[in-house]
Design a protein around this motif. Structure first.
Motif, short mmCIF file in Angstrom:
data_model
loop_
_atom_site.label_atom_id
_atom_site.label_comp_id
_atom_site.label_asym_id
_atom_site.label_seq_id
_atom_site.Cartn_x
_atom_site.Cartn_y
_atom_site.Cartn_z
N UNK A 185 0.83 -1.20 0.00
CA UNK A 185 0.00 0.00 0.00
C UNK A 185 0.87 1.26 0.00
N UNK A 186 2.16 1.11 0.32
CA UNK A 186 3.07 2.26 0.36
C UNK A 186 3.25 2.81 -1.05
N UNK A 187 3.19 4.14 -1.21
CA UNK A 187 3.31 4.73 -2.55
C UNK A 187 4.55 4.29 -3.31
N UNK A 188 5.67 4.07 -2.60
CA UNK A 188 6.91 3.68 -3.29
C UNK A 188 6.98 2.19 -3.59
N UNK A 189 6.01 1.43 -3.11
CA UNK A 189 6.01 -0.02 -3.35
C UNK A 189 4.82 -0.50 -4.17
N UNK A 190 3.89 0.40 -4.46
CA UNK A 190 2.69 -0.01 -5.20
C UNK A 190 3.05 -0.68 -6.51
N UNK A 191 2.41 -1.82 -6.76
CA UNK A 191 2.63 -2.54 -8.01
C UNK A 191 3.86 -3.42 -8.03
N UNK A 192 4.65 -3.41 -6.93
CA UNK A 192 5.86 -4.23 -6.87
C UNK A 192 5.57 -5.59 -6.25
N UNK A 193 6.58 -6.44 -6.27
CA UNK A 193 6.53 -7.74 -5.63
C UNK A 193 7.74 -7.88 -4.71
N UNK A 194 7.70 -8.81 -3.76
CA UNK A 194 8.85 -8.99 -2.87
C UNK A 194 10.12 -9.32 -3.63
N UNK A 254 1.31 -1.33 9.53
CA UNK A 254 1.38 -0.18 8.63
C UNK A 254 2.18 -0.62 7.41
N UNK A 255 2.22 0.21 6.40
CA UNK A 255 3.01 -0.10 5.20
C UNK A 255 4.49 0.13 5.52
N UNK A 256 5.30 -0.85 5.21
CA UNK A 256 6.73 -0.71 5.48
C UNK A 256 7.46 -2.03 5.30
N UNK A 257 7.40 -2.90 6.31
CA UNK A 257 8.10 -4.17 6.25
C UNK A 257 7.48 -5.06 5.18
N UNK A 258 8.33 -5.67 4.34
CA UNK A 258 7.87 -6.56 3.27
C UNK A 258 8.17 -8.00 3.69
N UNK A 259 7.12 -8.81 3.88
CA UNK A 259 7.32 -10.20 4.28
C UNK A 259 7.52 -11.08 3.05
N UNK A 260 8.44 -12.04 3.17
CA UNK A 260 8.74 -12.94 2.05
C UNK A 260 8.56 -14.41 2.41
N UNK A 261 8.28 -14.71 3.69
CA UNK A 261 8.26 -16.09 4.17
C UNK A 261 6.83 -16.56 4.41
N UNK A 262 6.52 -17.81 4.02
CA UNK A 262 5.17 -18.34 4.22
C UNK A 262 5.06 -19.24 5.45
#
Length: 413
Positions: A84-93, A253-261
């Motif tokens: 949801x962060x403006x600098x991460x919108x549309x990206x992937x981990x 909040x928008x910030x930390x990007x989780x990569x682990x399931x």
């Protein structure tokens, strides 16, 4: 292995130095209960809560019921709150970075369950991340909707003489640090009032002791206000302005990007250490990716949890200037004297292995992305009659310390 049962070392105790960063904040009083529904203000508050919950709780591919009552949603990774962060919108981990040079971690496939929700063998599918569902009850426990998921705005000082937050920590300063690693045993300390907490964590710190303070934090925490119970839970935190307006716990909040399931941030840890019995500890590693500059988190050898993007930070965009390890409690003096909230196991450092909480194998990451021993570990307890700390070094545990205490007692009132 991501966790281990460990044998007692021979303690070589030492006390060193006096210099410490501490975040100091006034504890907010719990809101008064109002049993009468008021269509104006109360309805508006409920609408704000539900709108916030819709933003936080993303569509899930699967939901897992934890034995402790938590609901763990398996959210497609590209839909998690970070994006949801403006600098991460549309990206992937991002793909995993180069791990710091040092002993190779265990194969993640062999790592046993570290959290209660996964004990049954249920898991989230590949391509999703497990996220603890936030409820209306969670938000209603908060001192304010604006402050939900965040620490109160804090004055930050080099000492720890006021403000209700008390620490027993080991720390290093004076160099450039690019990460930190340690193993710490997990307990369920008693927290006496909902507005207090007890935690054990690593702090990675940069900036002055004013408004530009940057921190990355990870460890375990007991916080009845945040989670609604007294279970120790794996948590993260970050701020780039001394807890004033940026950052939050976990994925609130928008910030930390989780990569682990396989790891749910904010979920209860299992098993726990037993007094005079088997000790259960977890490993934590935080480090800065030399290529992209993001700060990554590993929970247990080989289990990459995710990363804090470098653009979140000002001072930590370069490196850390201090690393701390240890315990913290909030002391609201709700009963008119010092709190009985425990730190660590609730026992003093001098009681040693099996009774006191510990950190062991303390290391930092240097400029060459290598894990190295600490150069000059200092230890400090703000109020040693309430919570204390004893450090040492030996061949098996490297730099280590015992820490903690019961809070209120005959010498701490």
């Amino acid at each position: 292995m991501a966790s281990s049962y460990v044998r007692s070392p021979r303690i070589i105790a030492f006390f060193i130095g006096f210099f410490l960063l501490v975040s100091v904040c006034a504890a907010n009083a719990a809101p008064a209960t109002n049993n009468t529904f008021q269509p104006g203000e109360e309805l508006a508050k409920l609408k704000r809560i539900r709108a916030h919950l819709r933003r936080l709780n993303k569509p899930s591919a699967k939901t897992i019921q934890s034995p402790d009552g938590d609901l763990i949603d398996c959210v497609p990774s590209h839909l998690q709150p970070a994006f949801d962060h403006p600098e991460l919108k549309g990206q992937k981990p991002l793909e995993p970075p180069e791990r710091p040079k040092g002993p190779e971690p265990a194969d993640p496939a062999t790592v046993e369950s570290l959290q209660l929700w996964a004990v049954s063998g249920e898991s989230c599918p590949e391509g999703t991340v497990p996220i603890r569902r936030t409820t209306e009850a969670d938000m209603l426990r908060a001192s304010s909707l604006r402050g939900f998921g965040r620490k109160p705005a804090a004055m930050v000082r080099r000492d720890s003489t006021s403000g209700g937050h008390e620490h027993a920590v080991g720390y290093v300063t004076g160099e450039q640090y690019f990460g930190a690693k340690a193993s710490l045993n997990v307990w369920a300390p008693r927290v006496t009032t909902p507005s207090e907490f007890s935690l054990s964590q690593i702090w990675v710190i940069s900036g002055s002791f004013g408004g530009d303070l940057n921190t990355i934090e990870a460890g375990w925490q007991v916080s009845p206000e945040l989670y609604g119970d007294n279970r120790p839970r794996f948590f993260t935190y970050w701020t780039t302005d001394a807890y004033q307006a940026t950052g939050c716990y976990n994925l609130l909040c928008s910030g930390f990007v989780q990569t682990n399931n396989r790891v749910a941030i904010g979920a209860a840890i299992s098993p726990l250490s037993a007094l005079s019995g088997r000790q259960f500890d977890i490993s934590l590693l935080v480090w800065k990716d030399p290529k992209h500059g993001n700060w990554w988190l590993e929970f247990g050898p080989g289990l990459l949890v995710g990363y804090w993007p470098s653009f979140l930070f000002s001072r930590l965009a370069q490196h850390a200037s201090m690393v701390q390890f240890g315990g913290e409690v909030v002391n609201t003096k709700a009963a008119g004297g010092h709190t009985g909230t425990q730190m660590g196991s609730g026992h003093f450092a001098g009681e040693g292995f099996g009774r006191a909480a510990y950190f062991r194998n303390l290391q930092v990451v240097d400029w060459d992305n290598s894990l190295v021993p600490l150069g000059n570990l200092r230890v400090l307890a703000d109020h040693p009659n309430c919570y204390d700390i004893k450090g040492g070094i030996n061949k098996g545990w490297g730099h280590y310390f015992y820490y903690g205490g019961p809070g209120r007692n005959m010498r701490c009132s």
